[in-house]
Design a protein around this motif. Sequence first.
Motif, PDB file in Angstrom:
ATOM      1  N   UNK A  67      86.148 109.280  41.839  1.00  0.00           N
ATOM      2  CA  UNK A  67      85.280 109.103  40.687  1.00  0.00           C
ATOM      3  C   UNK A  67      84.129 110.073  40.704  1.00  0.00           C
ATOM      4  N   UNK A  68      83.297 110.022  39.663  1.00  0.00           N
ATOM      5  CA  UNK A  68      82.142 110.904  39.578  1.00  0.00           C
ATOM      6  C   UNK A  68      81.092 110.503  40.610  1.00  0.00           C
ATOM      7  N   UNK A  69      80.402 111.484  41.156  1.00  0.00           N
ATOM      8  CA  UNK A  69      79.381 111.259  42.177  1.00  0.00           C
ATOM      9  C   UNK A  69      78.054 111.809  41.684  1.00  0.00           C
ATOM     10  N   UNK A  70      76.993 111.044  41.841  1.00  0.00           N
ATOM     11  CA  UNK A  70      75.651 111.501  41.483  1.00  0.00           C
ATOM     12  C   UNK A  70      75.094 112.317  42.643  1.00  0.00           C
ATOM     13  N   UNK A  71      74.656 113.552  42.353  1.00  0.00           N
ATOM     14  CA  UNK A  71      74.122 114.424  43.406  1.00  0.00           C
ATOM     15  C   UNK A  71      72.660 114.786  43.187  1.00  0.00           C
TER      16      UNK A  71
END
Length: 203
Positions: free
Chosen positions: A1-5
Amino acid sequence: GEQVVGWASVGLVDSMGFQVAKGRSCDLVPISGWPSRAGDVALRIAPDAQTVEERSTVAGALVDQLVEDGIIPGKALRNELQDVWPVSGALLGGLAQRSAPASRSPAGPLLRMERAAMVHFGVPSFGAHVNGFVRDPGTGRPSGVWIGRRAETKATYPGLLDQMVAGGQPAGLTYMENMQKECAEEASLPPEVVARAHAAGMV
């Protein structure tokens, strides 16, 4: 899934309209459950990339465009890549580099980005900082610390007082390896002195 960086500013998102419109290096996606300064959207980098190398290449090209557009000052570039970790695991990622760099870690970073660009994308970055002190010959207790002064040519905080040795944490090195490198570069410390250094914590 999408990851917040990280957390991109509204100004950065607004200035990247051309890149967002093309949609190859970045795009905007709706978000929920995360605080955002740019409204209810997130800036997604390298949406079609599948590997660390692919994401890093796309991010590098994006940074080059932002430098060309004057959004990231060219004089601030370090030509040094740093690891980008998910925000939820950024501290753990930094801790992992104490003993093994990300390239040798099973849970590596998502991508690598130019050091000077990290702050513009709100991405956490790490560094190695060394404090040196001298002991009082009578008591054996620390009686003074070594202080450095930054070069006038530095892009950030030129001419100001600084720690004895400090440097950003580049991709591919452990903290100890980076500390040894920085001690040689910034303070010309001999290996036998550097060998006595030990980790004191993380801030």
